[in-house]
Design a protein around this motif. Sequence first.
Motif, mmCIF file in Angstrom:
data_model
loop_
_atom_site.group_PDB
_atom_site.id
_atom_site.type_symbol
_atom_site.label_atom_id
_atom_site.label_comp_id
_atom_site.label_asym_id
_atom_site.label_seq_id
_atom_site.Cartn_x
_atom_site.Cartn_y
_atom_site.Cartn_z
ATOM 1 N N GLY A 49 59.835 17.174 75.482
ATOM 2 C CA GLY A 49 58.953 16.171 74.873
ATOM 3 C C GLY A 49 59.607 15.223 73.890
ATOM 4 O O GLY A 49 60.774 15.364 73.544
ATOM 5 N N ASP A 50 58.774 14.265 73.430
ATOM 6 C CA ASP A 50 59.259 13.174 72.575
ATOM 7 C C ASP A 50 59.791 13.636 71.222
ATOM 8 O O ASP A 50 60.736 13.055 70.691
ATOM 9 C CB ASP A 50 58.127 12.174 72.305
ATOM 10 N N GLU A 51 59.170 14.681 70.678
ATOM 11 C CA GLU A 51 59.565 15.087 69.334
ATOM 12 C C GLU A 51 61.011 15.596 69.315
ATOM 13 O O GLU A 51 61.797 15.233 68.436
ATOM 14 C CB GLU A 51 58.614 16.163 68.810
ATOM 15 N N VAL A 52 61.335 16.417 70.315
ATOM 16 C CA VAL A 52 62.704 16.940 70.418
ATOM 17 C C VAL A 52 63.680 15.788 70.650
ATOM 18 O O VAL A 52 64.740 15.698 70.018
ATOM 19 C CB VAL A 52 62.806 18.001 71.542
ATOM 20 N N ARG A 53 63.281 14.863 71.532
ATOM 21 C CA ARG A 53 64.142 13.713 71.816
ATOM 22 C C ARG A 53 64.388 12.902 70.538
ATOM 23 O O ARG A 53 65.512 12.513 70.232
ATOM 24 C CB ARG A 53 63.509 12.832 72.898
ATOM 25 N N ASP A 54 63.324 12.660 69.766
ATOM 26 C CA ASP A 54 63.479 11.893 68.524
ATOM 27 C C ASP A 54 64.393 12.597 67.522
ATOM 28 O O ASP A 54 65.162 11.951 66.810
ATOM 29 C CB ASP A 54 62.108 11.625 67.884
ATOM 30 N N GLN A 55 64.294 13.935 67.479
ATOM 31 C CA GLN A 55 65.176 14.710 66.597
ATOM 32 C C GLN A 55 66.632 14.501 66.997
ATOM 33 O O GLN A 55 67.510 14.307 66.146
ATOM 34 C CB GLN A 55 64.882 16.222 66.733
ATOM 35 N N ILE A 56 66.863 14.571 68.302
ATOM 36 C CA ILE A 56 68.231 14.411 68.808
ATOM 37 C C ILE A 56 68.757 13.014 68.470
ATOM 38 O O ILE A 56 69.897 12.848 68.023
ATOM 39 C CB ILE A 56 68.282 14.676 70.335
ATOM 40 N N LEU A 57 67.897 12.010 68.637
ATOM 41 C CA LEU A 57 68.325 10.634 68.374
ATOM 42 C C LEU A 57 68.574 10.407 66.875
ATOM 43 O O LEU A 57 69.554 9.752 66.509
ATOM 44 C CB LEU A 57 67.302 9.632 68.920
ATOM 45 N N LEU A 58 67.713 10.961 66.031
ATOM 46 C CA LEU A 58 67.904 10.802 64.585
ATOM 47 C C LEU A 58 69.209 11.475 64.139
ATOM 48 O O LEU A 58 70.009 10.885 63.419
ATOM 49 C CB LEU A 58 66.705 11.395 63.822
ATOM 50 N N GLN A 59 69.437 12.695 64.614
ATOM 51 C CA GLN A 59 70.669 13.400 64.238
ATOM 52 C C GLN A 59 71.899 12.675 64.789
ATOM 53 O O GLN A 59 72.951 12.656 64.142
ATOM 54 C CB GLN A 59 70.628 14.855 64.725
ATOM 55 N N ILE A 249 72.317 21.429 69.690
ATOM 56 C CA ILE A 249 71.499 22.241 70.602
ATOM 57 C C ILE A 249 71.178 23.586 69.953
ATOM 58 O O ILE A 249 70.048 24.067 70.020
ATOM 59 C CB ILE A 249 72.224 22.462 71.953
ATOM 60 N N ALA A 250 72.200 24.151 69.301
ATOM 61 C CA ALA A 250 72.034 25.475 68.692
ATOM 62 C C ALA A 250 70.926 25.504 67.638
ATOM 63 O O ALA A 250 70.284 26.526 67.446
ATOM 64 C CB ALA A 250 73.347 25.940 68.085
ATOM 65 N N GLN A 251 70.691 24.370 66.963
ATOM 66 C CA GLN A 251 69.660 24.409 65.911
ATOM 67 C C GLN A 251 68.294 23.893 66.393
ATOM 68 O O GLN A 251 67.382 23.693 65.608
ATOM 69 C CB GLN A 251 70.165 23.704 64.644
ATOM 70 N N LEU A 252 68.158 23.680 67.711
ATOM 71 C CA LEU A 252 66.869 23.209 68.245
ATOM 72 C C LEU A 252 65.821 24.321 68.416
ATOM 73 O O LEU A 252 64.712 24.046 68.841
ATOM 74 C CB LEU A 252 67.073 22.506 69.596
ATOM 75 N N SER A 253 66.149 25.541 68.107
ATOM 76 C CA SER A 253 65.292 26.708 68.320
ATOM 77 C C SER A 253 64.707 26.787 69.731
ATOM 78 O O SER A 253 63.510 26.714 69.939
ATOM 79 C CB SER A 253 64.198 26.821 67.242
ATOM 80 N N LEU A 254 65.632 26.913 70.661
ATOM 81 C CA LEU A 254 65.259 27.102 72.069
ATOM 82 C C LEU A 254 65.547 28.546 72.446
ATOM 83 O O LEU A 254 66.416 29.173 71.848
ATOM 84 C CB LEU A 254 66.123 26.191 72.968
ATOM 85 N N PRO A 255 64.837 29.077 73.470
ATOM 86 C CA PRO A 255 65.182 30.415 73.952
ATOM 87 C C PRO A 255 66.648 30.442 74.405
ATOM 88 O O PRO A 255 67.142 29.442 74.937
ATOM 89 C CB PRO A 255 64.247 30.622 75.146
ATOM 90 N N GLN A 256 67.316 31.576 74.174
ATOM 91 C CA GLN A 256 68.736 31.748 74.511
ATOM 92 C C GLN A 256 69.137 31.233 75.896
ATOM 93 O O GLN A 256 70.113 30.515 76.038
ATOM 94 C CB GLN A 256 69.099 33.249 74.425
ATOM 95 N N VAL A 257 68.359 31.621 76.901
ATOM 96 C CA VAL A 257 68.675 31.243 78.284
ATOM 97 C C VAL A 257 68.665 29.719 78.444
ATOM 98 O O VAL A 257 69.550 29.130 79.067
ATOM 99 C CB VAL A 257 67.633 31.824 79.283
ATOM 100 N N VAL A 258 67.629 29.106 77.869
ATOM 101 C CA VAL A 258 67.485 27.647 77.967
ATOM 102 C C VAL A 258 68.655 26.970 77.255
ATOM 103 O O VAL A 258 69.284 26.049 77.780
ATOM 104 C CB VAL A 258 66.145 27.207 77.332
ATOM 105 N N GLN A 259 68.966 27.489 76.059
ATOM 106 C CA GLN A 259 70.069 26.943 75.277
ATOM 107 C C GLN A 259 71.375 26.973 76.072
ATOM 108 O O GLN A 259 72.112 25.997 76.111
ATOM 109 C CB GLN A 259 70.218 27.809 74.030
ATOM 110 N N LYS A 260 71.614 28.090 76.719
ATOM 111 C CA LYS A 260 72.843 28.254 77.479
ATOM 112 C C LYS A 260 72.901 27.257 78.628
ATOM 113 O O LYS A 260 73.943 26.663 78.905
ATOM 114 C CB LYS A 260 72.981 29.685 77.984
ATOM 115 N N ARG A 261 71.749 27.056 79.283
ATOM 116 C CA ARG A 261 71.735 26.108 80.409
ATOM 117 C C ARG A 261 72.030 24.678 79.950
ATOM 118 O O ARG A 261 72.774 23.944 80.596
ATOM 119 C CB ARG A 261 70.397 26.191 81.156
ATOM 120 N N VAL A 262 71.462 24.300 78.812
ATOM 121 C CA VAL A 262 71.726 22.951 78.294
ATOM 122 C C VAL A 262 73.215 22.815 77.930
ATOM 123 O O VAL A 262 73.858 21.813 78.236
ATOM 124 C CB VAL A 262 70.844 22.633 77.061
#
Length: 307
Positions: A49-59, A249-262
């Motif tokens: 979603g947009d919120e995660v995308r905006d976080q990534i863009l701001l950082q 990615i590590a600080q996005l609080s995603l499930p481990q499996v998802v994090q690894k895939r990204v």
Amino acid sequence: MSYQTHAQTWEQRATIRTRPRRMIEDDELSFYPQERQPLCFDPIIAKLGDEVRDQILLQSLYKYINDIVIFETEIVNKTALDIAKGRFPFEFSFDARYDAMSVVIDEDYHAFVAMDFQNQLELQTGIKPFQTFDEIELSRAIPRAVHSLSDPAHKAGMELIAVAISENTVTSDVAAFASDKSVKRSIKGIMADHLADEGRHSRFWIELVKIYWQEVDEVTRIAIGEAIPKFLAQYLTNEIQKEFDTALIAQLSLPQVVQKRVMDNLVGSYPITSQHPMIANIRRFFNASGLLEHEPTRMQLQQYLAG
Ligand SMILES: [Fe+2]
Ligand SMILES: [Fe+2]
């Protein structure tokens, strides 16, 4: 060959002399061009979603701003100030040293604007940079290339050429940023202001390299010609960008499996090929600065000239 000063244009056009302070606006536009952050195009990230995308863009913007501060104050200004103060082991004219001091002023001002913007962003969003990075690729590439030479005079020449190369690549990078339609107007505004000064800088560095290269002896040209590819190999990596993306990615609080895939998808996101836009700028610099008129150097740089 004599140096032509840019002092008059600087008085009329330098952004520190002509531009008002810019304020960040609160609107729907982005903080950072999505095209510059391949993470936004990762299918898993896109689904979040947009919120995660905006976080990534701001950082990503915070990193870009911080990189500018490092580049201006630690890389460009180290060399520009040495030249301005006559500490550089090659005799440049007063005009060249005076213009070098105007570069110092411009770069310090760019760093000042960057600090102001980072602070405005923090106040508006309530979000701080998740981590501060204290190095850019050049922080590693320049000392390594300089270290590979033994004669102090050659070291300084290598440093001059490395700064000249980077000032010529950063300019087009900022240009691409300044023209992105999805980004906030104030952010594009600071990029456009910055760009207005960098056109003058890229010509300044080209002129200095031209004069330097024509006047140094053959031994110096051969030694530096051999060190330039070592510098480019270090400069054109994406090591630090990858470290940043991984930490982000590590600080996005995603499930481990998802994090690894990204993270797995990250590998090879930034290929540096002869088609890379930075290579085209570097090639343009090589031609404009006269480096290639020296046959042994041209041979050394062959791999960057094709394509
Ligand atoms: Fe700058
Ligand atoms: Fe500059």
